[in-house]
Design a protein around this motif. Structure first.
Motif, PDB file in Angstrom:
ATOM      1  N   GLY A 192     -33.714   5.083  26.084  1.00 46.19           N
ATOM      2  CA  GLY A 192     -32.380   4.442  27.336  1.00 46.19           C
ATOM      3  C   GLY A 192     -32.254   5.844  27.775  1.00 46.19           C
ATOM      4  N   VAL A 193     -31.365   5.623  29.017  1.00 44.09           N
ATOM      5  CA  VAL A 193     -30.589   5.956  30.412  1.00 44.09           C
ATOM      6  C   VAL A 193     -29.593   6.249  30.224  1.00 44.09           C
ATOM      7  N   ASP A 203     -24.762  -1.281  30.049  1.00 41.73           N
ATOM      8  CA  ASP A 203     -24.144  -0.342  28.423  1.00 41.73           C
ATOM      9  C   ASP A 203     -24.626  -0.254  27.252  1.00 41.73           C
ATOM     10  N   GLY A 204     -25.909  -0.275  27.593  1.00 40.10           N
ATOM     11  CA  GLY A 204     -26.980   0.196  26.711  1.00 40.10           C
ATOM     12  C   GLY A 204     -26.904  -1.447  25.480  1.00 40.10           C
ATOM     13  N   CYS A 214     -22.645   2.933  26.308  1.00 41.88           N
ATOM     14  CA  CYS A 214     -22.009   4.220  27.556  1.00 41.88           C
ATOM     15  C   CYS A 214     -22.098   2.975  28.743  1.00 41.88           C
ATOM     16  N   PRO A 215     -21.293   3.629  29.943  1.00 40.29           N
ATOM     17  CA  PRO A 215     -20.379   2.701  30.738  1.00 40.29           C
ATOM     18  C   PRO A 215     -20.820   1.542  31.230  1.00 40.29           C
ATOM     19  N   GLY A 220     -29.884   1.897  31.116  1.00 37.90           N
ATOM     20  CA  GLY A 220     -31.219   1.520  31.960  1.00 37.90           C
ATOM     21  C   GLY A 220     -31.624   2.044  31.271  1.00 37.90           C
ATOM     22  N   MET A 221     -32.832   0.827  30.632  1.00 38.76           N
ATOM     23  CA  MET A 221     -34.031   1.230  30.209  1.00 38.76           C
ATOM     24  C   MET A 221     -35.477   1.199  31.051  1.00 38.76           C
TER      25      MET A 221
END
Length: 243
Positions: A192-193, A203-204, A214-215, A220-221
């Motif tokens: 996860g980034v 947003d996660g 995250c915002p 992204g995965m």
């Protein structure tokens, strides 16, 4: 009758074009022996066009389209009417209930279509739908077999949460926020980034499961093979390239 037959050569025949009053698309070139009786000609035509012998009337036309005669006597030989190659025999069907009447042999819209309910079709074996279902199940099984639970686990050995990284497909930079298996995604390991810019998809939270925070549109995965960790500082959006 014997004198008429004696005037016709035994091996003589003619090639005649045949048309049908009820079947506009019907046209055939058929060879007839001049020795054949009119009834035998009708028998031959019945097998070609479907009009019964008892309901068939024949008209003979020359190669210019002029009518020569009606073949009204079934006992006479065909040669009695002096046909030649290229002449035309026109079939008239006098039976109103004949299969050739009403356009049934040409207009398929007049034919009642066979229908079956969805429930009845689902219960049948050997249908194309059942074949597609079996094929889909087989493909799904094959795909699941190819991706095991520890898929790409070895590539995660050098990736840890907090690492700066760059993700392929656009060289997007960010911070690693998650490493591991994701129950709402396919089998194997994921990374996860949190991207530096809003180039992500969420947003996660993925499919109702939160893996990190995250915002919006910064998360992204991705698979571990798409992630490079190292010295990837956040880009300055105002930085100008050298000329």
């Amino acid at each position: 009758m014997a004198s008429v037959l004696q005037n016709i050569p035994a091996d003589d025949s003619v090639l005649i074009r045949v048309t049908h009053a009820n079947i506009k698309s019907f046209s055939a070139d058929i060879r007839f022996s001049l020795q054949m009786t009119v009834e035998a000609v009708k028998e031959k035509l019945w097998k070609k066009c479907g009009t019964s012998v008892s309901s068939m009337c024949l008209e003979l036309y020359d190669d210019t389209g002029a009518k020569i005669s009606d073949l009204s006597d079934n006992t006479r030989p065909f040669g009695f009417y002096s046909p030649h190659d290229g002449y035309r025999l026109h079939v008239i069907d006098t039976d109103p209930s004949s299969v050739t009447s009403g356009g049934w042999l040409e207009d398929t819209s007049l034919v009642e279509k066979y229908t079956i309910s969805e429930d009845a079709y689902d219960k049948r074996d050997g249908t194309f739908r059942k074949f597609k279902e079996k094929l889909a199940c087989k493909n799904a099984t094959d795909n699941e077999a190819k991706i095991c639970d520890n898929y790409m686990e070895d590539l995660c050995a050098h990736i840890k949460v907090g690492d700066r990284c760059q993700v392929e497909l656009g060289e997007r930079r960010g911070v690693v926020k998650f490493v591991g298996q994701a129950e709402t995604l396919a089998a194997g390991f994921w990374v996860g980034v949190q991207y530096d810019e809003p180039v992500g998809k969420h947003d996660g939270m993925v499919k109702g499961k939160r893996y990190f925070s995250c915002p919006p549109l910064h998360g992204g995965m991705v698979r571990p093979d798409k992630v490079k960790v190292g010295d990837y500082p956040e880009r300055d959006p105002f930085e100008e390239e050298e000329i």
